[in-house]
Scaffold this active site. Sequence first.
Site, PDB file in Angstrom:
ATOM      1  N   LYS A  22     -10.233 -42.023 -35.122  1.00 17.85           N
ATOM      2  CA  LYS A  22      -9.700 -40.738 -34.659  1.00 17.85           C
ATOM      3  C   LYS A  22      -9.995 -39.635 -35.664  1.00 17.85           C
ATOM      4  O   LYS A  22     -10.470 -38.549 -35.316  1.00 17.85           O
ATOM      5  CB  LYS A  22      -8.194 -40.862 -34.441  1.00 17.85           C
ATOM      6  CG  LYS A  22      -7.432 -39.533 -34.346  1.00 17.85           C
ATOM      7  CD  LYS A  22      -5.939 -39.790 -34.292  1.00 17.85           C
ATOM      8  CE  LYS A  22      -5.137 -38.504 -34.282  1.00 17.85           C
ATOM      9  NZ  LYS A  22      -5.015 -37.904 -35.633  1.00 17.85           N
ATOM     10  N   ASN A  23      -9.717 -39.904 -36.942  1.00 14.74           N
ATOM     11  CA  ASN A  23      -9.840 -38.861 -37.957  1.00 14.74           C
ATOM     12  C   ASN A  23     -11.277 -38.570 -38.368  1.00 14.74           C
ATOM     13  O   ASN A  23     -11.520 -37.663 -39.154  1.00 14.74           O
ATOM     14  CB  ASN A  23      -9.001 -39.226 -39.187  1.00 14.74           C
ATOM     15  CG  ASN A  23      -7.511 -39.132 -38.920  1.00 14.74           C
ATOM     16  OD1 ASN A  23      -7.086 -38.422 -38.015  1.00 14.74           O
ATOM     17  ND2 ASN A  23      -6.714 -39.858 -39.677  1.00 14.74           N
ATOM     18  N   CYS A 117       1.668 -33.365 -35.661  1.00 13.98           N
ATOM     19  CA  CYS A 117       2.857 -34.105 -36.099  1.00 13.98           C
ATOM     20  C   CYS A 117       3.640 -33.298 -37.130  1.00 13.98           C
ATOM     21  O   CYS A 117       3.065 -32.678 -38.025  1.00 13.98           O
ATOM     22  CB  CYS A 117       2.447 -35.450 -36.723  1.00 13.98           C
ATOM     23  SG  CYS A 117       1.890 -36.675 -35.532  1.00 13.98           S
ATOM     24  N   ARG A 122       1.615 -28.623 -44.043  1.00 16.03           N
ATOM     25  CA  ARG A 122       0.185 -28.851 -44.236  1.00 16.03           C
ATOM     26  C   ARG A 122      -0.483 -27.485 -44.154  1.00 16.03           C
ATOM     27  O   ARG A 122      -1.111 -27.129 -43.155  1.00 16.03           O
ATOM     28  CB  ARG A 122      -0.352 -29.827 -43.183  1.00 16.03           C
ATOM     29  CG  ARG A 122       0.249 -31.209 -43.317  1.00 16.03           C
ATOM     30  CD  ARG A 122      -0.423 -32.229 -42.445  1.00 16.03           C
ATOM     31  NE  ARG A 122       0.023 -32.115 -41.067  1.00 16.03           N
ATOM     32  CZ  ARG A 122      -0.417 -32.906 -40.084  1.00 16.03           C
ATOM     33  NH1 ARG A 122      -1.294 -33.841 -40.341  1.00 16.03           N
ATOM     34  NH2 ARG A 122       0.015 -32.761 -38.863  1.00 16.03           N
ATOM     35  N   ASP A 313      -1.073 -42.591 -44.209  1.00 12.52           N
ATOM     36  CA  ASP A 313      -1.038 -42.982 -42.803  1.00 12.52           C
ATOM     37  C   ASP A 313      -0.684 -44.447 -42.602  1.00 12.52           C
ATOM     38  O   ASP A 313      -0.492 -44.885 -41.460  1.00 12.52           O
ATOM     39  CB  ASP A 313      -2.391 -42.690 -42.135  1.00 12.52           C
ATOM     40  CG  ASP A 313      -2.543 -41.234 -41.732  1.00 12.52           C
ATOM     41  OD1 ASP A 313      -1.552 -40.477 -41.839  1.00 12.52           O
ATOM     42  OD2 ASP A 313      -3.642 -40.845 -41.305  1.00 12.52           O
ATOM     43  N   ARG A 405      -1.803 -40.439 -29.042  1.00 11.11           N
ATOM     44  CA  ARG A 405      -2.681 -39.514 -29.757  1.00 11.11           C
ATOM     45  C   ARG A 405      -3.594 -40.254 -30.733  1.00 11.11           C
ATOM     46  O   ARG A 405      -4.636 -39.712 -31.118  1.00 11.11           O
ATOM     47  CB  ARG A 405      -1.865 -38.467 -30.539  1.00 11.11           C
ATOM     48  CG  ARG A 405      -1.204 -37.395 -29.686  1.00 11.11           C
ATOM     49  CD  ARG A 405      -0.512 -36.354 -30.549  1.00 11.11           C
ATOM     50  NE  ARG A 405      -1.379 -35.948 -31.634  1.00 11.11           N
ATOM     51  CZ  ARG A 405      -1.065 -36.042 -32.929  1.00 11.11           C
ATOM     52  NH1 ARG A 405       0.097 -36.533 -33.296  1.00 11.11           N
ATOM     53  NH2 ARG A 405      -1.903 -35.651 -33.845  1.00 11.11           N
TER      54      ARG A 405
END
Length: 426
Positions: A22-23, A117, A122, A313, A405
């Site tokens: 995903k990232n 999230c 951030r 994570d 997600r």
Amino acid sequence: MEKLVIENSGKLQGNIRVSGAKNASLPILAATLLGTEDIILEDVPKLKDVEIICDVLRALGASVENLGDGTYKINSKNINTYETKYELMSKMRASFLVMGPLLGRMNKAKNSLPGGCTIGARPIDLHLKGFRALGVECEEHYGDSDNGQDSYILAHTENLVGNKVYLDFPSVGATENIMMAAVLAKGKTVIENAAMEPEIVDLSNFLRKLGGNIKGAGTNTIIIEGVEKLYGARHQIIPDRIEAGTFMVAAAITGGDIVVENVIPDHLRPVISKLEEAGCIIKEDGENVRVIGPEKLIPIDIKTLPYPGFPTDMQAQFMAMMTQAEGDNTVIETVFENRFMHVDEFKRMGASISVNDRSATINGRSQLVGNKVYATDLRCGAALILAGFVASGETEIYNIYHIDRGYENIEEKLRGIGGKIRREID
């Protein structure tokens, strides 16, 4: 409202395949805005976040085709606007990554402030610092509306010019955004104290395939020589190291025996090390990693750090595992200041956890009991699934859109290794 229902599943066993990261997918999809020919991406995971970033690309004028089996065809030759829609930007923080490519292609970008999230501050300051170093004027506008609809960043320049950028913190998003802007800037850009995550390397490899000139990705200094134009390419997304880590913890917490397929073990060194410390047996075989959980988990301590340190994570998933260890465990969170929201959800299930600022002490040997719990963020949701596998009774997890997600076909994959998990409408 959809929910996931989890039951105690005993020892999970079998083979489970990891999807594309995903990232890595999100910044690379954003970077397709820089190309002027057809781009083929493979192993793109089927996720809500991917759908959102594809909608952002389409709204900017790009052609995006889902060819099936995780393959996408994108052509951004005719992008026709520099402004992204609030209703898309507000859904996901990673949508802010289109700002760098838009500056590269159009010398202008207007972006609403990003969502995502709520795991802590951030700030986008480092992104803007990098853009300003490249000659961009960034105007910050903050409206009065409660939902932030009137708040946006307007960035513009006559010409992007290479420069030296020092990041006060090795932010992954800022590193990616600056890279994508700098690849079409005139002259040399040097990013110091850059993030070193594997996803940065994957983005660099993709940009180089398009014709970019980038060196040093994966180290703390990235050097970019600007080029005049980028073209097309075919690229395969790297495996998702966080999904892989989640499945590895599933073996550990249940005392199971799982072969995790489609893995790059070097991306998982901190996770592997800590699982071995907890008593797991790890066997690497090329792109497969076998994890054999112990009869009794040994208590451990972890401290989250930027890569190559222990990933933030994976913190929630390890905390779920720690509730079953034979003693006290400690977690120190240094990356996000609000990433202990899962603690209250674990406590609903009977976990004994105390938090002091950014440190948490987890008393092992907890007899977890199924309850109604809420996925406060993506990784919290994954951790609650793991906890549900060892809890008595049924665990009902709500707010599962967070899980969707970041995890592709999560129920189907986990059922394939014996997990008792189903999706219901409440």
